[in-house]
Design a protein around this motif. Sequence first.
Motif, PDB file in Angstrom:
ATOM      1  N   GLY B 427      47.069  45.156  44.643  1.00  0.00           N
ATOM      2  CA  GLY B 427      46.507  45.389  46.176  1.00  0.00           C
ATOM      3  C   GLY B 427      45.110  45.231  46.368  1.00  0.00           C
ATOM      4  O   GLY B 427      44.539  44.152  45.542  1.00  0.00           O
ATOM      5  N   LEU B 428      44.712  45.898  47.174  1.00  0.00           N
ATOM      6  CA  LEU B 428      43.223  45.981  47.642  1.00  0.00           C
ATOM      7  C   LEU B 428      42.295  46.862  46.536  1.00  0.00           C
ATOM      8  O   LEU B 428      41.343  46.142  45.898  1.00  0.00           O
ATOM      9  CB  LEU B 428      42.902  46.636  48.887  1.00  0.00           C
ATOM     10  N   ASP B 429      43.105  47.694  46.109  1.00  0.00           N
ATOM     11  CA  ASP B 429      42.332  48.838  45.433  1.00  0.00           C
ATOM     12  C   ASP B 429      41.975  48.371  43.762  1.00  0.00           C
ATOM     13  O   ASP B 429      40.960  48.953  43.468  1.00  0.00           O
ATOM     14  CB  ASP B 429      43.155  50.238  45.146  1.00  0.00           C
ATOM     15  N   LYS B 430      42.884  47.774  43.153  1.00  0.00           N
ATOM     16  CA  LYS B 430      42.826  47.551  41.847  1.00  0.00           C
ATOM     17  C   LYS B 430      42.024  46.087  41.542  1.00  0.00           C
ATOM     18  O   LYS B 430      42.059  45.906  40.297  1.00  0.00           O
ATOM     19  CB  LYS B 430      43.960  47.797  41.175  1.00  0.00           C
ATOM     20  N   ARG B 431      41.982  45.346  42.534  1.00  0.00           N
ATOM     21  CA  ARG B 431      41.157  44.025  42.400  1.00  0.00           C
ATOM     22  C   ARG B 431      39.899  44.153  41.410  1.00  0.00           C
ATOM     23  O   ARG B 431      40.022  43.470  40.274  1.00  0.00           O
ATOM     24  CB  ARG B 431      40.791  43.284  43.480  1.00  0.00           C
TER      25      ARG B 431
END
Lengths: 437, 476
Positions: B427-431
Amino acid sequence: MNPLAELLSERLSKGQVIDGFDTEAWAVCGRVPQAVVFPESEAQVAEVLSLSSEEGWRCVPGGKGSWLHGGQPPQSVDVLLSAERMDDISEYEPADMFIVAEAGTRLDELERRTSECGQWLALDPPGGERGTLGAMLAVGAAGPLQASFGCPRDQVLGATLVTGDGRVLALGGKVVKNVAGFDLLKLVAGSWGTLGMITSVTMRLHPTPASDRSLLFKGAEAEDGAELACRLAQTPLPLAAVELLVPGEGESGGGAPSPLVAVRILESADAADEAERVLSESAGMAPVQRLEGEQSAAIFDNVRAMEDGAELVLRLSLLPSRLPELVEMTSRLSDLYDPNEGWGMRLAAHAHTGVLRVMIAVVSRPDGWVDRAKTVLGVLRRSLEAEGGSLVVSQGPPEIVSAVSAWGELGPAALLTAGIQAAFDPAGILARGGSPQ
Amino acid sequence: MENILPEPLTKELGDRLRGVVGDSWVIVDADRLLAYESDGLTAYRRTPRAVVLPRTTDEVSRVLSILSQEGVPVVPRGAGTGLSGGALADGDAVVVGTARMTDMLALDPANRLARVQPGMINVDLTKAAEPFGLYYAPDPSSQSACTLGGNIAENSGGPHCLKYGVTSRYVTGLTVVTYDGKIVEMGGFGRESGGYDLLGVFVGSEGCFGIATEIEVRLLPKPEGVRTLLAIFDRLGDAGSAVTEIMAEGLLPAALEIIDGPTIRAVEASVFAAGFPTDAEAALVVEFDGIEAGLEADVERAVARCREAGAREVRTADSEEERLALWQGRKKAFGAMGQIASDLLVQDATVPRSQLTDVLERISEIGVRHDLTIANVFHAGDGNLHPNLLFDRSDPEEVARVERASTEIMAVCVEAGGTITGEHGVGLDKRRYMSLVHGPDELDAMRRIKAVFDPLGRMNPGKVLPDAPDSAGAAT
Ligand SMILES: Cc1cc2nc3c(=O)[nH]c(=O)nc-3n(C[C@H](O)[C@H](O)[C@H](O)COP(=O)(O)OP(=O)(O)OC[C@H]3O[C@@H](n4cnc5c(N)ncnc54)[C@H](O)[C@@H]3O)c2cc1C
């Protein structure tokens, strides 16, 4: 040495390249390569592929070369890369139930190592144990056990792929659950070497089943056998495999070949007894034979060997409940062979997935045989496709496979497929030509 | 994170979209858009420009054609239970939601197949299949809320994936609409294609390749019998050893789930109290299913392994009610934590099973070092950890500690041979953690494949992949 082989042996070493007459054993669907190379590391694979990309040499990756006659024939082959000398089992963690091995590792070697620790690779692809791990993943080969364990795509945890232009990609990992980024491994499984050469594979293992039982049920005619197979597959039991087997005309001792339905159960002995009761009830008869342990495994090893010696192998499919119709359709193939030559035509179907393999020992070659095969198979393919099914020419005389094409048309997905091929192999040295890859 | 208010849709664009889906199904009011500003990971909040709710594949295709003509980025959204910020709309993006696409399109019990619209809730599929003795196997803990479209996008797992495998094993066909509005069919049970496994790579693509508008899945026959046991341990490590020993026996439980001491105490302090001793440090749920006749023997072997590993108590169930009671602590763990802390960050990572005990110890040290309560609930059989970090969002200093602890936990899991997410996605969090597990070439290969499906890069932009090295300053 020819100039191409010369250049390659400068990059690797003399002992790692063959050319001339020796390469004939490595023909790919009848196309003899100019040189066969035996890289010993992924760096060497990368070297060969990037050189080939620069030179525009068409390459085919392979294992030990036992299945090079399968799939879509390439237009030509300059270099065949064999994984034969890359056969180390590099990491095996029984507690974590995975194994990492180089692509050229033989499946029987893998079986030997894992069975020492009470584990196995729960896959039984055609071709038996002679095949190599990399090739199995590359062609996505699976047998009857796919009913319960899935295909290589479902059991591969990781792989190293050297792309057409020589990039070394470490895909996936060692753990069963992994959603870190796009799942490129799925593209590699079943890519037939058109995206790159697989150099190493990490597979999930399972505990060796405590008991192994096969039950054989007999149907009167092929279609009855298919109905029986459907019915047994539809019982709500955890069955490892349900396979319909119809021997060839030439191996049934005269008279119409009588079909068998082989059911494999890999549950505890108590559970297997109960399953046997339910199956017998559903079949309306007791099994004609019950095989346990090694004998049970052996009967399914025979299924793996059913394609051996076949000149033409087709895979027909429809939804599983339509297996009887599918079996009936094989009568349309009667023009392609003579039942008195060799063992004639054998059938084997995975009742849970609705895939029927048709094996023909010897293809008849009267005048116009290629055209006739093209018509017969083309018509059959179209009628299956219209019903949501498919026809794959899994192996056959190159004339037929080229004329009919191994696979059907891809439709709108063709654009995506071409894009993916180009992303891994920008110079197009691995593309097999023809539809679709 | 800062929430930048987006540019409203032009009247003309709004009208065109309303023309496709109907007046009620294009949401632009600021207060109604609030419902879409985050997903299950509430640390991130972004308001989308608009939300469009189509009803059919054709409507999705027409909506995407219009948006792509205008160059408007698109974010697909299911139920918004995702835990990695995947369904958040960045900047000028429009959310295309599947909330109205909940139909069962076909149920084929003979072939054990179902074809559904993507907005169908996971558990509703199992309910529909139940009368035929069938069920849908992947069972994320959020199954009463999450959609099958979301499951496919995330390749979701669940407690029973140990034996039965994750979503990708069950998806057999997809209809997908790509950003340009094209409709592509992928897979289809009973068909072998010579192309690449497009379906396989679409599953887990987190909305970055297109919108799944029809989904064909395999169902399984309901197992005849189920047995559950619960073992209580004084040491977390002992529960870990029990797991290792059960697997080494060659047993394959349907589920092997652990909750640790802090979680037990959270559950017991909540309305979900399940009668666990609060001084225990681990509770292990073991479940077997299959043919009735074989189950008792499996349970006995598992009980023996638990006792040898030091279980202080092993409970079994004699009725369905008692069985559910054994699951209570595990199933209500998230809810219970929500009651004792104002905010909860559910982490997700996988490690090889043999590393579980070591990794859990190191995670506990990280918690102590950053003065945070970390409660673990996890799919022990798969090595899939969920360390939950409890905190208070209004305390920026604590938020910063949560960030640092998360980063350290990821590093520990990767070092142990694991990965940064087992089922919740990037998602956004683990990029920002992607480069811990993938080198530049692998990330580049993923970028190239994304570009095959979405050449303009406007399908769920800013998710999964870190910015390319040469695109400094791209949207964050
Ligand atoms: C309490 C709780 C427990 C959970 N337990 C689990 C668990 O056990 N296992 C697990 O794996 N997950 C779990 N999750 C995470 C979450 O429920 C799953 O990831 C779920 O699959 C998300 O579904 P959704 O419909 O809510 O998707 P959303 O959050 O709406 O979207 C998730 C992603 O999917 C994309 N997407 C949605 N629909 C489509 C579509 N039709 N086509 C293309 N892309 C689409 C979105 O763009 C986004 O990137 C849990 C979450 C919570 C809150």
